[in-house]
Scaffold this active site. Structure first.
Site, short mmCIF file in Angstrom:
data_model
loop_
_atom_site.label_atom_id
_atom_site.label_comp_id
_atom_site.label_asym_id
_atom_site.label_seq_id
_atom_site.Cartn_x
_atom_site.Cartn_y
_atom_site.Cartn_z
CE LYS B 108 -2.91 2.83 2.93
NZ LYS B 108 -3.78 2.94 4.12
N GLY B 169 -8.67 8.51 9.96
CA GLY B 169 -8.95 8.56 11.39
C GLY B 169 -10.10 9.46 11.80
CB ALA B 195 -8.91 7.00 4.97
N GLY B 196 -11.73 6.99 6.57
CA GLY B 196 -12.90 7.81 6.80
C GLY B 196 -14.14 7.09 7.28
CG ASN B 217 -6.12 0.61 11.88
OD1 ASN B 217 -4.94 0.54 11.67
ND2 ASN B 217 -6.62 0.25 13.05
CB THR B 218 -9.53 4.78 13.22
OG1 THR B 218 -8.23 5.05 12.71
CG2 THR B 218 -9.72 5.51 14.53
#
Lengths: 67, 267
Positions: B108, B169, B195-196, B217-218
């Protein structure tokens, strides 16, 4: 001699040290890592034939958690 | 996952590798490796991102490592360049990752442009992508949600395009579904929202739009119960994908077509 390992200088005896010897001294045997010497990656196949000298800059990296 | 009507195999294929799960997960921000593994098992994700960092030289020889908790025979590693702000740093990081992971070349690429927002620097990203593709890497690339840039990255040879839904995040969800639709419509490689995503419905919306997968992830790691949220995300990805394949009904402001028969009413 002093070698810069991951940003910190570390003192070693003698004038040169093989990658293999360095790994043993750092307790890294059996660990998963990759090594760069002065910006060049050292392949695992050449650990016994490559030496570190005074002033060399070494990066030893591994995988950590991340996104 | 299998299309229940036609029984067609619906695997996600990236650079010739086939995956049953369309959920890709990060491994950061967990309390410990045990929780990391439990959450990833709950998500059923097969591709896991890992970061490349200096190892702690003074560590105890028996200290556990992330890769021991996520064995290579069960997971596909996706080493990333998180924290890199130049193409040179990103290329260097991924070459080290390839050496670390015995020649593994699926990576990535993300090159950041700003420490406050973590917006990607697309000029540096494109420069790095060109060099990495030439160097034999299969590059999954994090990008802004600009359809022109996304197409350029595909033309360079990136094997998956990964536009942000909102900032890394942030958990703000999908802020521009229109751009994502254009990117998906024009693409010939997998489009993976990266993301997001904040909660399960965000993941479903991404899949309903026609995204090929979602990387997060987050949203899992910082949920109050990460293991339960991982399970919710798995279901959201699957339901969103099924809804996309099923094809939604047309939207109408109002309808003169009730669901129950208009004949036979009791009078």
């Amino acid at each position: 001699m002093k070698i810069n390992i991951n940003g910190n200088f570390k003192e070693f005896e003698g004038k040169k040290i093989t990658v293999e010897e360095l790994i043993t001294q750092l307790n890294l045997n059996g660990k998963r890592f990759a090594i760069e010497k002065n910006g060049e990656i050292i392949s695992k196949n050449y650990f016994s034939g490559i030496y570190f000298n005074d002033g060399d800059k070494i990066e030893i990296i591994g995988a950590v958690g991340g996104g | 996952m299998v299309d229940k009507i036609s029984n067609i195999n619906d695997n996600l294929v990236i650079a010739g590798r086939s995956f049953q799960s369309r959920l890709l997960v990060g491994t950061g921000k967990y309390i410990d490796f045990k929780q990391t593994r439990a959450a990833i098992d709950s998500s059923a994700a097969e591709i896991v991102t890992v970061a490349i960092r200096r190892i702690n030289v003074g560590q105890s020889p028996n200290e556990p490592s992330l890769l021991e908790f996520l064995p290579a025979n069960k997971f596909t590693y996706l080493p990333n360049t998180a924290g890199c702000y130049s193409s040179d740093d990103a290329i260097r990081t991924l070459r080290l990752a390839r050496e670390l992971l015995d020649g593994h070349n699926l990576v990535k690429l993300e090159v950041l442009g700003d420490q406050d927002t973590l917006f990607p620097n697309m000029v540096e990203t494109i420069n790095a992508a060109k060099i990495l593709v030439k160097d034999g890497f299969d590059v999954m690339v994090y990008t802004s949600d600009d359809p022109i840039i996304a197409k350029q990255l595909e033309d360079i040879g990136c094997c998956a395009i990964m536009p942000l839904a909102s900032l890394i995040g942030s958990g703000m969800g999908i802020l521009n579904p229109w751009n994502l639709e254009i990117i998906i419509d024009k693409a010939n490689v997998p489009i993976i929202v990266d993301a997001g995503v904040g909660t399960a419905s965000d993941a479903s919306i991404a899949m309903e739009l026609g995204c090929d997968g979602v990387l997060m992830n987050t949203a899992i790691a910082l949920a109050k119960n990460p293991i339960l949220m991982a399970s919710a995300m798995k279901k959201a990805i699957e339901s969103g994908r099924e809804a996309f394949i099923a094809g939604r009904m047309d939207k109408k402001l109002y309808s003169a077509s009730p669901s129950s028969p208009t004949k036979g009413l009791i009078k």
